[in-house]
Enzyme design. Structure first.
Site, PDB file in Angstrom:
ATOM      1  N   ASP A 116       0.791  -1.103   0.058  1.00 39.04           N
ATOM      2  CA  ASP A 116      -0.043  -0.122   0.104  1.00 39.04           C
ATOM      3  C   ASP A 116       0.965   1.097   0.067  1.00 39.04           C
ATOM      4  O   ASP A 116       2.108   1.087   0.407  1.00 39.04           O
ATOM      5  CB  ASP A 116      -0.751  -0.170   1.298  1.00 39.04           C
ATOM      6  CG  ASP A 116      -1.748   1.270   1.507  1.00 39.04           C
ATOM      7  OD1 ASP A 116      -2.562   1.730   0.313  1.00 39.04           O
ATOM      8  OD2 ASP A 116      -1.685   1.889   2.637  1.00 39.04           O
ATOM      9  N   LEU A 117       0.371   2.483  -0.403  1.00 39.33           N
ATOM     10  CA  LEU A 117       1.248   3.512  -0.313  1.00 39.33           C
ATOM     11  C   LEU A 117       1.334   4.401   0.865  1.00 39.33           C
ATOM     12  O   LEU A 117       2.009   4.684   1.779  1.00 39.33           O
ATOM     13  CB  LEU A 117       1.078   4.251  -1.690  1.00 39.33           C
ATOM     14  CG  LEU A 117       1.897   5.702  -1.858  1.00 39.33           C
ATOM     15  CD1 LEU A 117       3.361   5.577  -2.075  1.00 39.33           C
ATOM     16  CD2 LEU A 117       1.159   6.454  -2.946  1.00 39.33           C
ATOM     17  N   ASP A 118      -0.037   4.860   0.989  1.00 36.09           N
ATOM     18  CA  ASP A 118      -0.558   6.229   1.911  1.00 36.09           C
ATOM     19  C   ASP A 118      -0.303   5.625   3.264  1.00 36.09           C
ATOM     20  O   ASP A 118      -1.157   4.591   3.844  1.00 36.09           O
ATOM     21  CB  ASP A 118      -1.678   6.540   1.898  1.00 36.09           C
ATOM     22  CG  ASP A 118      -1.929   7.298   0.440  1.00 36.09           C
ATOM     23  OD1 ASP A 118      -1.331   8.035  -0.082  1.00 36.09           O
ATOM     24  OD2 ASP A 118      -2.939   7.000  -0.470  1.00 36.09           O
ATOM     25  N   GLU A 166       0.458  -3.141   4.428  1.00 30.12           N
ATOM     26  CA  GLU A 166      -0.919  -2.096   5.038  1.00 30.12           C
ATOM     27  C   GLU A 166      -0.950  -1.744   6.293  1.00 30.12           C
ATOM     28  O   GLU A 166      -0.447  -2.292   7.164  1.00 30.12           O
ATOM     29  CB  GLU A 166      -2.227  -3.004   4.855  1.00 30.12           C
ATOM     30  CG  GLU A 166      -2.943  -3.043   3.341  1.00 30.12           C
ATOM     31  CD  GLU A 166      -3.543  -1.566   2.890  1.00 30.12           C
ATOM     32  OE1 GLU A 166      -3.416  -0.835   3.879  1.00 30.12           O
ATOM     33  OE2 GLU A 166      -3.900  -1.640   1.842  1.00 30.12           O
ATOM     34  N   ASP A 167      -1.196  -0.245   6.160  1.00 32.57           N
ATOM     35  CA  ASP A 167      -1.299   0.496   7.435  1.00 32.57           C
ATOM     36  C   ASP A 167      -3.168   0.367   7.855  1.00 32.57           C
ATOM     37  O   ASP A 167      -3.238   1.146   8.914  1.00 32.57           O
ATOM     38  CB  ASP A 167      -1.097   1.694   7.513  1.00 32.57           C
ATOM     39  CG  ASP A 167      -1.812   2.654   6.484  1.00 32.57           C
ATOM     40  OD1 ASP A 167      -1.986   2.081   5.380  1.00 32.57           O
ATOM     41  OD2 ASP A 167      -2.019   3.621   6.970  1.00 32.57           O
ATOM     42  N   THR A 182       1.498  10.189   3.648  1.00 36.37           N
ATOM     43  CA  THR A 182       0.019  10.885   3.145  1.00 36.37           C
ATOM     44  C   THR A 182      -0.855  10.901   3.667  1.00 36.37           C
ATOM     45  O   THR A 182      -1.837  11.479   3.443  1.00 36.37           O
ATOM     46  CB  THR A 182       0.158  10.625   1.429  1.00 36.37           C
ATOM     47  OG1 THR A 182       0.562   9.285   1.354  1.00 36.37           O
ATOM     48  CG2 THR A 182       1.171  11.562   0.626  1.00 36.37           C
ATOM     49  N   SER A 200      -2.696   0.499  -4.252  1.00 35.72           N
ATOM     50  CA  SER A 200      -2.891   1.717  -3.596  1.00 35.72           C
ATOM     51  C   SER A 200      -4.429   2.059  -4.171  1.00 35.72           C
ATOM     52  O   SER A 200      -4.549   2.067  -5.375  1.00 35.72           O
ATOM     53  CB  SER A 200      -2.340   2.863  -3.891  1.00 35.72           C
ATOM     54  OG  SER A 200      -2.765   3.959  -3.295  1.00 35.72           O
ATOM     55  N   ALA A 201      -5.376   2.445  -3.305  1.00 34.70           N
ATOM     56  CA  ALA A 201      -6.695   3.068  -3.916  1.00 34.70           C
ATOM     57  C   ALA A 201      -6.569   4.313  -4.307  1.00 34.70           C
ATOM     58  O   ALA A 201      -7.629   4.998  -5.078  1.00 34.70           O
ATOM     59  CB  ALA A 201      -7.667   3.092  -2.672  1.00 34.70           C
ATOM     60  N   LYS A 255      -9.277   5.024   5.925  1.00 39.03           N
ATOM     61  CA  LYS A 255      -7.978   4.632   5.411  1.00 39.03           C
ATOM     62  C   LYS A 255      -7.986   3.503   4.342  1.00 39.03           C
ATOM     63  O   LYS A 255      -8.677   2.423   4.559  1.00 39.03           O
ATOM     64  CB  LYS A 255      -6.960   4.234   6.571  1.00 39.03           C
ATOM     65  CG  LYS A 255      -6.396   5.536   7.283  1.00 39.03           C
ATOM     66  CD  LYS A 255      -5.163   5.049   8.310  1.00 39.03           C
ATOM     67  CE  LYS A 255      -4.872   6.381   9.006  1.00 39.03           C
ATOM     68  NZ  LYS A 255      -3.916   6.023  10.011  1.00 39.03           N
ATOM     69  N   LYS A 310     -10.878  -1.738  -1.594  1.00 39.21           N
ATOM     70  CA  LYS A 310     -10.917  -2.255  -0.324  1.00 39.21           C
ATOM     71  C   LYS A 310     -11.782  -2.133   0.454  1.00 39.21           C
ATOM     72  O   LYS A 310     -12.591  -0.855   0.482  1.00 39.21           O
ATOM     73  CB  LYS A 310      -9.336  -1.739   0.525  1.00 39.21           C
ATOM     74  CG  LYS A 310      -8.032  -1.898  -0.433  1.00 39.21           C
ATOM     75  CD  LYS A 310      -6.782  -0.956   0.255  1.00 39.21           C
ATOM     76  CE  LYS A 310      -5.851  -1.051  -0.931  1.00 39.21           C
ATOM     77  NZ  LYS A 310      -4.620  -0.167  -0.435  1.00 39.21           N
TER      78      LYS A 310
END
Ligand code: G6P
Ligand code: MG
Length: 219
Positions: free
Chosen positions: A11-13, A171-172, A19, A116-117, A47, A147
């Site tokens: 995942d990115l953010d 993932e966060d 971010t 990432s979404a 999130k 997600k």
């Protein structure tokens, strides 16, 4: 040595860069313009959730109903604010350990992918200077279900010719961990172990482990 996983799907953010904080600031401002107050606890439920769905959740939270046209305008404004907040990002905005872990995976010969979404993800990867690390980047515009559905993780894995059980998702977000597990992959949570209880392992950040060690004692 054959690594335990053939691919790591990030995942990115909130995982590679902070971010998640900017998404929160931009949503909070939009919500307050509507007289809706949101806090960090409510933000956890946003999130990993795509833009329009996040807006719907905020409106529902504030018991506000709006026509589609207004919702589209608000989502657009939130995104313009988010882009302003992220405009000056550079490699120094990578979270601690992110670059080391990407380099480590390259060295191990493990594929790297992004799930990432965020429709802003390709631009953020560019700003961070890490686009070149990725063997695939799933396009969230192409998935039917965001997600916590598994779609985006399966799409990220598809070009890599690996089976789900050979993939580790990172993932966060609670919704993201659910997506990884629904995809039949193993889940590494980054953040709060209580929020990420469904993950197979949880770490506080990318700077406190090596994948070599993690893989070595992964069942
Ligand atoms: C990520 C973030 C969410 C965000 C979503 C859509 O999943 O965790 O907070 O709403 O991406 O991002 P976008 O940049 O397309 O609005
Ligand atoms: Mg995230």
């Amino acid at each position: 040595m054959n690594p335990r996983f053939k691919a790591v799907i990030f995942d990115l953010d909130g995982v590679l860069t902070d971010t998640a904080r900017f998404h929160y600031v931009a949503w909070k401002k939009m919500a307050s313009g509507l007289g809706i107050s949101i806090d960090e606890t409510f933000n956890e439920t946003l999130k990993g959730i795509d833009r329009m769905m996040s807006l719907e959740r905020i409106l529902q939270h504030g018991n506000v109903q709006l026509p589609l046209e207004d919702k589209q305008r608000l989502a657009h404004e939130k995104n313009e604010h988010y882009k302003e907040l992220t405009a000056a990002m550079t490699r120094k905005d990578l979270l601690p350990g992110a670059l080391d872990r990407l380099d480590e995976l390259k060295g191990l010969g493990v594929k790297i992918s992004l799930a990432s979404a965020s429709k802003n993800a390709p631009a953020i990867l560019e700003a961070l200077g890490i686009s070149g690390y990725f063997d695939s980047i799933a396009n969230p515009a192409l998935v039917a279900h965001g997600k916590p559905a598994p779609d985006i993780f399966l799409l990220a894995a598809a070009p890599l010719q690996v089976r789900p059980e050979e993939c580790l998702g990172v993932e966060d977000a609670e919704a993201g961990v659910t997506a990884i597990k629904s995809a039949g992959m193993q889940a590494l949570g980054v953040g709060d172990p209580q929020v990420l209880a469904a993950a197979d392992r949880v770490v506080p950040g990318l700077d406190v482990f090596t994948f070599a060690d993690l893989f070595a004692d992964w069942p």
